[in-house]
Design a protein around this motif. Structure first.
Motif, short mmCIF file in Angstrom:
data_model
loop_
_atom_site.label_atom_id
_atom_site.label_comp_id
_atom_site.label_asym_id
_atom_site.label_seq_id
_atom_site.Cartn_x
_atom_site.Cartn_y
_atom_site.Cartn_z
N GLU A 166 -26.64 31.26 -17.86
CA GLU A 166 -27.92 30.55 -17.81
C GLU A 166 -27.90 29.36 -16.84
OE1 GLU A 166 -30.62 31.69 -19.36
OE2 GLU A 166 -31.81 30.08 -18.46
N GLY A 167 -26.92 28.49 -16.99
CA GLY A 167 -26.86 27.30 -16.13
C GLY A 167 -26.61 27.65 -14.67
N THR A 204 -30.28 29.57 -13.55
CA THR A 204 -31.47 28.70 -13.47
C THR A 204 -31.13 27.33 -12.88
OG1 THR A 204 -31.16 27.93 -15.72
CG2 THR A 204 -32.61 29.81 -15.43
N GLY A 205 -30.03 26.73 -13.33
CA GLY A 205 -29.71 25.39 -12.85
C GLY A 205 -29.24 25.39 -11.40
N ARG A 206 -28.49 26.41 -11.03
CA ARG A 206 -27.87 26.39 -9.71
C ARG A 206 -28.38 27.47 -8.77
NH1 ARG A 206 -24.96 24.38 -13.20
NH2 ARG A 206 -23.53 22.65 -12.89
#
Ligand SMILES: Nc1ncnc2c1ncn2[C@@H]1O[C@H](COP(=O)(O)OP(=O)(O)OP(=O)(O)O)[C@@H](O)[C@H]1O
Ligand SMILES: [Mg+2]
Lengths: 222, 253
Positions: free
Chosen positions: B109-110, B113-115
């Motif tokens: 997830e991170g 979406t985050g990276r």
């Protein structure tokens, strides 16, 4: 039951169910979708805790929940018409139902959002997700799981409440039934028939609810 | 401690909740490769210290040095917060896994979406990390289908996947049944020996003694003792530290 009555009932069945398929179902679906957007936005505003917006949200919920749906329909259709805002009966109906249901579902959604443990938001922040990514991908799906049963109940209520639209000249199922009664003088059986058709619709919705709950349960079977 | 290896330091960190000053002028420096055990009795401010260092809590005052830049902890802008967080990991006492995501998705997830990493790459990294914590065979399980120890191992994989410079751990084993503590500690031990920089709030004296390179004792919102681990346990300066060590060792027997 006389042959005449049976013929009337058979004859009137399509005359009632067709308006159901043209008006009741689509109007319910559209109004419910809009109400959900209103509800989520209103819930998020209350959670975000921005004073002005929050007060507006509270005020909206207070007005809508404190007045009858029928009165709201009349204000939007007949009332606004008087000051030059002329809406078609269908548009006025969808609008009123969206705004009305939005206020109720806002409370459902707020409780659902608040039931998602805050730690998951912090975990999302710590892996570099933005606020909106966390809301969209982590919090909202879980909130929807919690909100699904009460929202389904609201959907079923709304579907039945569309019978009120007969009052603002929408030619939906109930109005069709009234017309048939005026022609045939069989209020008992015709109104039972229209009631049965609402029952069929809500039975389908209940089945959909069961199915949806099962689907959503995959990751939370505890 | 050589200056060029300094990864993170906080100085003059203060934090109050309402009328209570929970952190009173805390200073802490972390060098690359350090495994710091943060010890202290309940309420001494350990969690708050970690949370302030990762901006989950806003400090009232203090400076943060990270990766060559200095920041004012009481006045962080969003952009700096996000960029520092992308280089740090955090493991919570109660895991905080995303309940609606599988073990694998919790880790990807991170990254996705985050990276903005592409999915294939993210899955590949996530599988590597899950393998390291011994959870690859459970990659499709949801948190509700995993034990506490398994959830915490997934949470560690999630923190490792973002390739952080440091991972903060806030009592990673405190919520676990005794028989599950070992599996999590052993994952952390592997992580430490791989050279990861770690700051670990813990009550596990064996972990502190045998794995950490430095130990810190907090009491009443200040750091009372801060020493290489061996000296910390064998020759603590402060009476309070001595008492605390004795107390914990006694209660373990
Ligand atoms: N959000 C908060 N609001 C008010 N007070 C808080 C808050 N968080 C922590 N505190 C208080 O701050 C003090 C330090 O708390 P903190 O959680 O940092 O301690 P700790 O050393 O981690 O303790 P423990 O070993 O029990 O986890 C405690 O007195 C606690 O009650
Ligand atoms: Mg704590």
């Amino acid at each position: 039951m006389s042959d005449r009555l049976i013929n009337i009932l058979i004859d009137s069945f399509p005359k009632i169910i067709v308006p159901g398929l043209i008006y009741t179902i689509p109007m319910t679906a559209i109004a419910f979708a809009i109400s959900l957007i209103i509800a989520i936005a209103t819930a998020l505003i209350q959670i975000a805790d921005i004073k002005v917006l929050k007060n507006i949200a509270r005020f909206y919920i207070w007005i809508i929940r404190g007045t009858p749906l029928l009165v709201q329909l009349f204000v939007v259709f007949y009332g606004l018409g008087q000051i030059g805002i002329k809406l078609s009966p269908v548009v006025a109906g969808v609008l009123t139902f969206s705004i009305n249901e939005g206020a109720y579902s806002a409370e459902t959604m707020r409780a659902a959002f608040e039931s998602v443990p805050k730690g998951q938001m912090e975990a999302g922040e710590c892996v570099g997700m933005s606020y909106w990514q966390i809301v969209r991908r982590i919090v909202l799906p879980q909130a929807m799981r919690t909100a699904f049963p009460p929202l389904s109940n609201s959907l079923i209520s709304m579907m039945k409440d569309t019978s009120l639209l007969a009052n603002i000249t929408v030619a939906e199922m109930f109005m069709s039934a009234q017309r048939i009664v005026a022609r045939t003088y069989e209020p008992l059986w015709i109104y039972i028939e229209v009631g049965a058709i609402y029952l069929i619709f809500s039975t389908f919705l209940t089945m959909f609810q069961r199915y949806g709950e099962k689907k959503l349960n995959t990751y939370q079977y505890k | 401690m050589s200056e060029e290896n300094l990864l993170i330091s906080v100085s003059g960190l203060r934090k109050r909740f309402n009328d209570v000053e929970v952190l009173k002028d805390v200073n802490l420096s972390i060098t690359k490769g350090d495994v710091i055990a943060i010890l202290g009795s309940s309420g001494s401010g350990k969690t708050t210290l970690l949370r302030c260092m990762n901006f989950l809590e806003k400090a009232d005052a203090g400076q943060l040095f990270f990766d060559g830049s200095t920041y004012d902890l009481s006045d962080m802008d969003r952009k700096s917060i996000v960029s520092i967080r992308k280089k740090t990991g955090f493991v919570f006492q109660n895991y905080n896994l995303f309940r609606n995501k599988s073990a694998l998705q919790n880790v990807t997830e991170g990254l996705i979406t985050g990276r903005k990493m592409n999915k294939e790459k993210a899955v590949q990294i996530a599988r590597q990390q899950l393998d390291k914590v011994g959870m690859l065979d459970r990659q499709d399980h949801y948190p509700s289908q995993l034990s506490g120890g398994q959830q915490q191992r997934v949470a560690i994989a999630r923190a490792m996947a973002t390739d952080p410079e440091i991972i903060y751990f806030d009592e990673p084993t405190s919520a676990l049944d005794p028989e599950l503590i070992g599996e999590v500690l052993s994952v952390m031990r592997d992580l430490a020996s791989s050279g990861m920089t770690m700051a670990v709030v813990t009550h596990e004296m064996n972990f502190a003694r045998n794995v950490s390179t430095r130990s810190v004792f907090m009491d009443g919102g200040v750091i009372v003792e801060d020493k290489p681990t061996r000296d910390f346990f064998e020759a603590p300066d402060s009476e309070r530290t001595k008492k605390f060590i004795n107390f914990i060792e006694e209660s373990r027997k």
